[in-house]
Design an enzyme around this catalytic site. Structure first.
Site, PDB file in Angstrom:
ATOM      1  CG  HIS A  56      72.520   2.731  62.458  1.00  0.00           C
ATOM      2  ND1 HIS A  56      71.235   2.528  62.011  1.00  0.00           N
ATOM      3  CD2 HIS A  56      73.035   1.495  62.639  1.00  0.00           C
ATOM      4  CE1 HIS A  56      70.997   1.227  61.913  1.00  0.00           C
ATOM      5  NE2 HIS A  56      72.074   0.577  62.295  1.00  0.00           N
ATOM      6  CG  ASN A 113      69.617  -0.682  65.620  1.00  0.00           C
ATOM      7  OD1 ASN A 113      69.104  -1.688  65.170  1.00  0.00           O
ATOM      8  ND2 ASN A 113      70.403   0.083  64.920  1.00  0.00           N
ATOM      9  NE  ARG A 156      67.544  -2.018  57.991  1.00  0.00           N
ATOM     10  CZ  ARG A 156      68.802  -2.071  58.398  1.00  0.00           C
ATOM     11  NH1 ARG A 156      69.504  -3.188  58.303  1.00  0.00           N
ATOM     12  NH2 ARG A 156      69.376  -1.007  58.936  1.00  0.00           N
ATOM     13  CG  ASP A 157      69.654  -2.725  61.995  1.00  0.00           C
ATOM     14  OD1 ASP A 157      70.055  -3.886  61.856  1.00  0.00           O
ATOM     15  OD2 ASP A 157      70.411  -1.760  62.186  1.00  0.00           O
ATOM     16  CB  CYS A 205      74.423  -6.493  61.107  1.00  0.00           C
ATOM     17  SG  CYS A 205      74.897  -6.609  59.378  1.00  0.00           S
ATOM     18  CG  HIS A 262      73.942  -1.995  66.053  1.00  0.00           C
ATOM     19  ND1 HIS A 262      73.004  -2.992  65.922  1.00  0.00           N
ATOM     20  CD2 HIS A 262      73.928  -1.317  64.883  1.00  0.00           C
ATOM     21  CE1 HIS A 262      72.457  -2.929  64.716  1.00  0.00           C
ATOM     22  NE2 HIS A 262      73.008  -1.911  64.056  1.00  0.00           N
TER      23      HIS A 262
HETATM   24  P1  HMG Z   1      75.390 -10.624  44.888  1.00  0.00           P
HETATM   25  O1  HMG Z   1      75.212 -12.027  45.233  1.00  0.00           O
HETATM   26  O2  HMG Z   1      76.763 -10.102  44.740  1.00  0.00           O
HETATM   27  O3  HMG Z   1      74.577 -10.165  43.650  1.00  0.00           O
HETATM   28  O4  HMG Z   1      74.608  -9.760  45.952  1.00  0.00           O
HETATM   29  P2  HMG Z   1      74.178 -10.851  42.393  1.00  0.00           P
HETATM   30  O5  HMG Z   1      73.890  -9.697  41.533  1.00  0.00           O
HETATM   31  O6  HMG Z   1      75.182 -11.846  41.960  1.00  0.00           O
HETATM   32  O7  HMG Z   1      72.818 -11.598  42.759  1.00  0.00           O
HETATM   33  C1  HMG Z   1      72.686 -12.820  43.433  1.00  0.00           C
HETATM   34  C2  HMG Z   1      71.228 -13.248  43.426  1.00  0.00           C
HETATM   35  O8  HMG Z   1      70.485 -12.346  44.227  1.00  0.00           O
HETATM   36  C3  HMG Z   1      70.593 -13.210  42.053  1.00  0.00           C
HETATM   37  O9  HMG Z   1      69.549 -14.157  42.068  1.00  0.00           O
HETATM   38  C4  HMG Z   1      69.982 -11.842  42.008  1.00  0.00           C
HETATM   39  O10 HMG Z   1      68.909 -11.737  41.127  1.00  0.00           O
HETATM   40  C5  HMG Z   1      69.509 -11.686  43.414  1.00  0.00           C
HETATM   41  P3  HMG Z   1      69.752 -15.624  41.422  1.00  0.00           P
HETATM   42  O11 HMG Z   1      70.183 -15.362  40.024  1.00  0.00           O
HETATM   43  O12 HMG Z   1      70.817 -16.311  42.257  1.00  0.00           O
HETATM   44  O13 HMG Z   1      68.394 -16.254  41.557  1.00  0.00           O
HETATM   45  N1  HMG Z   1      69.473 -10.290  43.857  1.00  0.00           N
HETATM   46  C6  HMG Z   1      68.416  -9.708  44.409  1.00  0.00           C
HETATM   47  N2  HMG Z   1      67.178 -10.145  44.688  1.00  0.00           N
HETATM   48  C7  HMG Z   1      66.348  -9.264  45.272  1.00  0.00           C
HETATM   49  N3  HMG Z   1      66.694  -7.993  45.591  1.00  0.00           N
HETATM   50  C8  HMG Z   1      67.914  -7.535  45.319  1.00  0.00           C
HETATM   51  C9  HMG Z   1      68.833  -8.410  44.701  1.00  0.00           C
HETATM   52  N4  HMG Z   1      70.111  -8.274  44.324  1.00  0.00           N
HETATM   53  C10 HMG Z   1      70.495  -9.423  43.807  1.00  0.00           C
HETATM   54  N5  HMG Z   1      68.243  -6.285  45.646  1.00  0.00           N
HETATM   55  C11 HMG Z   1      73.687  -7.915  47.091  1.00  0.00           C
HETATM   56  C12 HMG Z   1      74.662  -8.358  46.031  1.00  0.00           C
HETATM   57  C13 HMG Z   1      74.012  -6.526  47.567  1.00  0.00           C
HETATM   58  C14 HMG Z   1      72.314  -7.924  46.487  1.00  0.00           C
HETATM   59  C15 HMG Z   1      73.742  -8.898  48.209  1.00  0.00           C
HETATM   60  O14 HMG Z   1      75.047  -8.831  48.682  1.00  0.00           O
HETATM   61  C16 HMG Z   1      72.755  -8.625  49.289  1.00  0.00           C
HETATM   62  O15 HMG Z   1      71.543  -8.558  49.121  1.00  0.00           O
HETATM   63  N6  HMG Z   1      73.263  -8.461  50.473  1.00  0.00           N
HETATM   64  C17 HMG Z   1      72.437  -8.214  51.620  1.00  0.00           C
HETATM   65  C18 HMG Z   1      73.146  -7.325  52.516  1.00  0.00           C
HETATM   66  C19 HMG Z   1      72.240  -6.930  53.644  1.00  0.00           C
HETATM   67  O16 HMG Z   1      71.039  -6.844  53.506  1.00  0.00           O
HETATM   68  N7  HMG Z   1      72.856  -6.662  54.817  1.00  0.00           N
HETATM   69  C20 HMG Z   1      72.141  -6.246  55.950  1.00  0.00           C
HETATM   70  C21 HMG Z   1      71.697  -4.820  55.826  1.00  0.00           C
HETATM   71  S1  HMG Z   1      73.021  -3.653  56.103  1.00  0.00           S
HETATM   72  C22 HMG Z   1      73.037  -3.463  57.822  1.00  0.00           C
HETATM   73  O17 HMG Z   1      72.327  -4.127  58.524  1.00  0.00           O
HETATM   74  C23 HMG Z   1      73.886  -2.363  58.398  1.00  0.00           C
HETATM   75  C24 HMG Z   1      73.063  -1.125  58.777  1.00  0.00           C
HETATM   76  O18 HMG Z   1      72.091  -1.444  59.750  1.00  0.00           O
HETATM   77  C25 HMG Z   1      73.985  -0.038  59.312  1.00  0.00           C
HETATM   78  C26 HMG Z   1      74.921  -0.517  60.418  1.00  0.00           C
HETATM   79  O19 HMG Z   1      74.462  -1.055  61.435  1.00  0.00           O
HETATM   80  O20 HMG Z   1      76.120  -0.340  60.214  1.00  0.00           O
HETATM   81  C27 HMG Z   1      72.341  -0.539  57.568  1.00  0.00           C
HETATM   82 MG    MG Z   2      72.422  -1.563  61.855  1.00  0.00          MG
END
Ligand code: HMG
Ligand code: MG
Length: 325
Positions: free
Chosen positions: A233, A275, A14-15, A266, A235
């Site tokens: 976690h 990571n 994933r990450d 990210c 990086h």
């Molecule tokens: P948004 O744009 O505010 O939400 O996103 P929305 O409700 O307005 O939806 C926009 C569009 O996305 C819509 O589709 C929704 O249906 C669709 P459209 O009408 O435009 O066709 N949608 C989805 N589709 C599939 N699955 C879903 C989903 N949600 C909405 N779950 C949201 C809000 C949170 C969904 C958006 O901001 C998002 O997906 N962000 C992705 C963030 C992400 O994945 N970041 C990376 C992971 S976190 C990370 O890496 C850190 C970590 O490793 C820890 C660390 O290192 O600190 C975990």
């Molecule tokens: Mg991470």
């Protein structure tokens, strides 16, 4: 759990992959998970139910979950597979796969040694700017949204384990080092009260240092958060991840996230690298007499394989040494 037992959560699929520019084929992702499952890891973060327009690389997470349930990877012991699910849309996409495969997975209330266990992860942020960039929501609004996700995940028949990430706990690419450990403790407390089983503290950009790690963990301890509820976690952008791991281990933390061959980054964290490498953490823990249950040669081979598949250098120092590279 014995005091010398350390759990490594493998986040490579994933990450590690979410930030790869070229779309990694589904078969390669599945092969990566299957190879990792054989190395003795207990938990593998396998995908992410997020908006595909935001993170296209994770778009085939439904297929990955289906495959794991239909054909559980061979492993020396039962494995937990984790998937990010930040909102109800993501959770219901995961549920629809579970509904299509009834009886194929363990639940928190009915652990079945022969079947995979499942976990979902929500992800909060310690700063407002990162929260807006990553989730398009304030910290408060994201936590309110997670409340519904956590309680739905815990409902019968799913009864899923839930992990609660907090990102940028030791530094933020937008707000710098101005991240309050007290704010992190407040968010962690709120997530635990909502029912998460574990907090994962994300040093998203690798800005963490040994003293800052120590201060953060002391602050969490003062706030009454138990070590057994915390995972780290790290990086490795600045090469401090193993040092910070040592500090956290000394503090009493026993769960560490890592990514095979140090894959990752990210998409909302410019410049952040992967990571800490799983091979490096396994080697480090072994050198201290800690038991990870992970086969170092096995995981080094996986790191070598996936680096070649992705056409990138192997990011694990230990992996390269073990393989004589
Ligand atoms: P948004 O744009 O505010 O939400 O996103 P929305 O409700 O307005 O939806 C926009 C569009 O996305 C819509 O589709 C929704 O249906 C669709 P459209 O009408 O435009 O066709 N949608 C989805 N589709 C599939 N699955 C879903 C989903 N949600 C909405 N779950 C949201 C809000 C949170 C969904 C958006 O901001 C998002 O997906 N962000 C992705 C963030 C992400 O994945 N970041 C990376 C992971 S976190 C990370 O890496 C850190 C970590 O490793 C820890 C660390 O290192 O600190 C975990
Ligand atoms: Mg991470």
């Amino acid at each position: 759990r014995l005091d010398n037992r350390v759990k490594i959560v493998e986040v490579g699929p994933r990450d590690g992959l979410q930030n790869e520019k070229n779309i990694v084929p589904l078969v390669t992702k599945i092969e990566l998970i299957e190879r990792l499952a054989k190395t003795g890891l207990e938990t593998i973060e396998a995908g992410s139910f997020v908006a595909p327009k935001w993170v296209p690389q994770m778009a085939n997470s439904s297929e990955i979950l289906s495959h794991i349930l239909a054909t559980p990877p061979t492993s020396p012991h039962p494995l937990t597979y984790s998937f990010l699910a930040p909102n109800m849309k993501g959770l219901s996409n995961a549920f629809s796969i579970l509904n299509q495969n009834p009886g194929t997975f363990s639940t928190e209330t009915n652990p079945l040694p022969s079947k995979p266990s499942l976990e979902i992860a929500v992800f909060a942020s310690a700063t407002e700017t990162f929260s807006q960039k990553n989730l398009n929501a304030s910290i408060a609004a994201s936590l309110e949204g997670f409340r519904a996700v956590i309680s739905a995940a815990k409902e019968t028949p799913y009864n899923l384990r839930v992990r609660g990430y907090i990102s940028v706990v030791l530094g933020c690419p937008f707000e710098g080092y101005d991240v309050s450990p007290h704010r992190v403790a407040e968010i962690a407390t709120e997530l635990l009260e909502m029912g998460v089983d574990e907090i994962a503290l994300g040093d998203t950009t690798g800005m963490g240092t040994a003293p800052r790690t120590k201060d953060l963990l002391n602050c969490l301890r003062s706030a009454g958060i138990r070590n057994e509820d915390v995972a780290m976690h790290f990086h490795d952008t600045y090469g401090q991840a193993l040092v910070n791991t040592a500090v956290a281990l000394e503090h009493g933390i026993r769960t560490f996230d890592a990514s095979v061959s140090g894959l990752g980054g990210c998409p909302y964290s410019p410049g952040a690298t992967g990571n800490v490498a799983t091979e490096d953490v396994v080697y480090f823990m072994e050198s201290l007499g800690m038991d990870t249950g992970v086969n170092l040669d096995g995981v080094a081979d996986v790191g070598d394989w996936i680096s070649k598949e992705l056409g990138r250098g192997n990011g694990s120092t230990v992996g390269r040494a073990v393989l004589g590279q």
